[in-house]
Design a protein around this motif. Structure first.
Motif, PDB file in Angstrom:
ATOM      1  N   GLU A 147      -6.370   2.789 -12.205  1.00 20.72           N
ATOM      2  CA  GLU A 147      -4.912   2.792 -12.191  1.00 20.72           C
ATOM      3  C   GLU A 147      -4.422   3.906 -11.268  1.00 20.72           C
ATOM      4  N   VAL A 148      -3.324   3.609 -10.586  1.00 19.66           N
ATOM      5  CA  VAL A 148      -2.675   4.659  -9.776  1.00 19.66           C
ATOM      6  C   VAL A 148      -1.212   4.760 -10.208  1.00 19.66           C
ATOM      7  N   ILE A 149      -0.619   5.909  -9.948  1.00 21.63           N
ATOM      8  CA  ILE A 149       0.816   6.076 -10.197  1.00 21.63           C
ATOM      9  C   ILE A 149       1.515   5.867  -8.859  1.00 21.63           C
ATOM     10  N   ASP A 150       2.423   4.891  -8.797  1.00 22.37           N
ATOM     11  CA  ASP A 150       3.018   4.555  -7.506  1.00 22.37           C
ATOM     12  C   ASP A 150       4.177   5.494  -7.162  1.00 22.37           C
ATOM     13  N   THR A 151       4.822   5.208  -6.031  1.00 24.08           N
ATOM     14  CA  THR A 151       5.864   6.122  -5.541  1.00 24.08           C
ATOM     15  C   THR A 151       7.108   6.117  -6.434  1.00 24.08           C
ATOM     16  N   ARG A 152       7.228   5.101  -7.300  1.00 18.68           N
ATOM     17  CA  ARG A 152       8.352   5.111  -8.258  1.00 18.68           C
ATOM     18  C   ARG A 152       7.888   5.577  -9.645  1.00 18.68           C
ATOM     19  N   ARG A 211       0.854  -8.534  -7.623  1.00 22.66           N
ATOM     20  CA  ARG A 211       0.972  -8.585  -6.167  1.00 22.66           C
ATOM     21  C   ARG A 211      -0.424  -8.646  -5.537  1.00 22.66           C
ATOM     22  N   ALA A 212      -0.432  -8.976  -4.255  1.00 16.07           N
ATOM     23  CA  ALA A 212      -1.696  -9.017  -3.511  1.00 16.07           C
ATOM     24  C   ALA A 212      -1.725  -7.863  -2.528  1.00 16.07           C
ATOM     25  N   LEU A 213      -2.759  -7.036  -2.637  1.00 17.84           N
ATOM     26  CA  LEU A 213      -2.894  -5.914  -1.699  1.00 17.84           C
ATOM     27  C   LEU A 213      -3.789  -6.286  -0.524  1.00 17.84           C
ATOM     28  N   ALA A 227       0.846  -1.203   0.000  1.00 22.40           N
ATOM     29  CA  ALA A 227       0.000   0.000   0.000  1.00 22.40           C
ATOM     30  C   ALA A 227       0.877   1.248   0.000  1.00 22.40           C
ATOM     31  N   GLU A 228       1.924   1.204   0.793  1.00 27.69           N
ATOM     32  CA  GLU A 228       2.845   2.344   0.857  1.00 27.69           C
ATOM     33  C   GLU A 228       3.523   2.580  -0.491  1.00 27.69           C
ATOM     34  N   GLU A 229       3.986   1.477  -1.082  1.00 30.20           N
ATOM     35  CA  GLU A 229       4.635   1.569  -2.396  1.00 30.20           C
ATOM     36  C   GLU A 229       3.692   2.190  -3.441  1.00 30.20           C
TER      37      GLU A 229
END
Ligand code: AMP
Ligand code: MG
Length: 490
Positions: free
Chosen positions: A97-102, A150-152, A40-42
């Motif tokens: 869709e989301v844009i992640d921290t990277r 991945r599994a959230l 979730a943080e990522e």
């Protein structure tokens, strides 16, 4: 109120007509069983806010978060070699869709969220066992360094889903670089022709392989990039003894991530013919056949790209055929690179391919456990040959092989302990052993006891770090007359 997800739904914006907007079925009494804080943080989400009633409402499909545009994607695919013109998300919904921290775009999908127009008579539901299996094995693959969805979160819905018996219904929240599959290209080609495939290819290039846009022939470069990613992926599977089990073209991503953990499992005793899936009677997706299927599936992708690669059809076919013929060498390159690090080698020597293949013969002949064998190989460098020898029925051939291997290592001159440590960083001690997986799933499904699952997940999150007290997580399944069987049953 949940903080916003900051959805940016490029697929929904771009491909009207190739998906169906849909609502999730109502979950009568949902319960949050597992939530992945680190992921979730990522993703740039707020873990504390989501590990809550409000989060549960989203992960069960009962609430649609602001900005989500739930939709079922259409795709086709070859299943066990036969073409199915219309598959699609029959029990899944892309939330958005989301844009992640990277700065990477990631899909958020609910799997098991109820029927869609693509359910083809199915109930659109998932049961708890397969949901937890996908959670566990996907997260294990991630920790092993293999690209994967991945599994959230995993939730139970509070209703029974009917399979051979009534089972707890569940929903998995799955994160993927995208859900575009080889089968998505097949569907676009069949329904929209070359123009639609071009739109999809342009989208996939921008999203996954932006470097290929500037190539002289971008669509050929795109095909080569997908081939490279998939060749590396399948080599990664082979190097850790993973059997996907259902490598249909709809289960092969364009991004190069492992997707759809159905009847997958890890091999115990090394044997290329190993098959676990109850529906794979012919062994099409056996361990040793995976590199062949890799090329077969990518050939189906190539077929959709013919009109894009060259205006002259014969020339396009020639170019793509050449690229297809390079897939196996690409795979071998990645496989051998993986084997070199498994064997503690940091340089390249022409004899390495034979050295690696001969070791596999020793393992097959001696009926060695694949994972323990490689893990214990480092012990040889620490002066203990017996740890490996005891895994073999007749260790004579291994002794001969070891002399060759030691000579090869001597030429590199790396100190033995440094070499052994490097090997321990790539040869896992903990993989999802079939008895441990079954035990964890049975406890959760039959007794609502998540403790074995949590413990196993914790162990699998550190596959290379041996810890005292976890010895039984390294045990292969006991040898029995009845082979281990896995089922799609999701
Ligand atoms: P899979 O074998 O899991 O890759 O699924 C193949 C196809 O079957 C996909 O189109 C799924 O959406 C569909 N499918 C599998 N299980 C169900 C179900 N319980 N209800 C509706 N569709 C399903
Ligand atoms: Mg699938």
């Amino acid at each position: 109120m949940l903080p916003p997800f900051n959805f940016d739904n490029s697929f929904a914006r771009t491909f009207k007509g190739f998906f169906v907007p849909c609502k999730a079925a109502r979950a009568p009494a949902p319960k949050l069983l597992q939530f992945n804080h680190a992921l979730a943080e990522e993703l740039g989400l707020d873990p504390a806010a989501l590990d809550s009633e409000a989060g549960l409402a989203v992960f069960s499909g009962n609430a649609t978060p602001v900005g989500a545009e739930p939709l079922a994607q259409a795709y086709a695919g070859h299943q066990f070699g036969g073409y199915a013109p219309q598959l699609g998300d029959g029990r899944a919904l892309l939330l958005g869709e989301v844009i992640d921290t990277r700065q990477q775009r990631r899909d958020i999908q609910l799997k098991g969220s109820g029927p869609t127009p693509f359910s083809r008579g199915g109930d659109g539901k998932a049961t708890l066992g397969p949901v937890l299996r996908e959670y566990l094995i996907g997260e294990s693959m991630h920790a092993l360094g293999i690209p994967t969805t991945r599994a959230l979160a995993a939730v139970t819905t509070g209703e029974h889903v009917y399979r051979e018996r009534p089972l707890p219904g569940a929903v998995l929240t799955r994160i993927a670089a995208s859900h575009i599959r080889v089968g998505t290209f097949q569907f676009f080609a069949a329904r929209g022709g070359a123009d639609k495939v071009r739109e999809l290819a342009d989208y996939a290039i921008a999203r996954h392989y932006p470097g290929t846009a500037a190539a002289e022939n971008p669509y050929l470069a795109f095909f080569e990039a997908v081939s490279e990613a998939q060749a590396a992926l399948v080599a990664g599977w082979m190097n850790i003894g993973f059997i996907h089990g259902v490598m249909n073209t709809d289960n092969m991503t364009i991004s190069g991530e492992t997707i759809d953990y159905g009847p997958c499992a890890f091999m115990d005793t090394y044997n290329p013919e190993t098959v676990f899936s109850s529906i794979d009677a012919q062994g099409r997706y056996a361990y040793g056949n995976q590199p062949v299927i890799l090329s077969w599936n990518l050939t189906r992708l190539a077929e959709t790209l013919v009109p894009l690669v060259d205006a002259d059809k014969d020339r396009a076919i020639e170019l793509l055929t050449d690229a297809i013929q390079r897939i196996h060498p690409l795979y071998e390159k990645h496989w051998l690179a993986g084997m070199r690090s498994k064997l503690g080698l940091s340089t390249e020597d022409l004899g390495d391919l034979d050295l690696a293949h001969d070791l596999l013969w020793v393992m097959k002949d001696g009926q060695a456990d694949f994972t323990l064998f490689f893990r214990r190989l480092s012990q040889v460098l620490r002066g203990d040959d017996d740890a490996v020898r005891s895994l073999l029925e007749q260790p004579g051939a291994f002794d001969v092989w070891t002399r060759r291997w030691r000579k090869r290592l001597e030429r590199e001159g790396t100190p033995a302990e440094a070499c052994a440590q490097a090997m321990d960083r790539v040869n896992p001690i903990y993989i999802p052993r079939n008895p441990k997986v079954e035990e964890a799933l049975a406890a959760a499904v039959d007794r609502e006891d998540m403790k074995p699952f949590s413990k196993l997940l914790a162990v699998l999150n550190h596959p290379f770090d041996e810890a005292a007290g976890n010895e039984d997580y390294t045990e292969p399944a006991p040898a029995t007359d009845i082979p281990y069987r896995t089922f799609c049953g999701t």
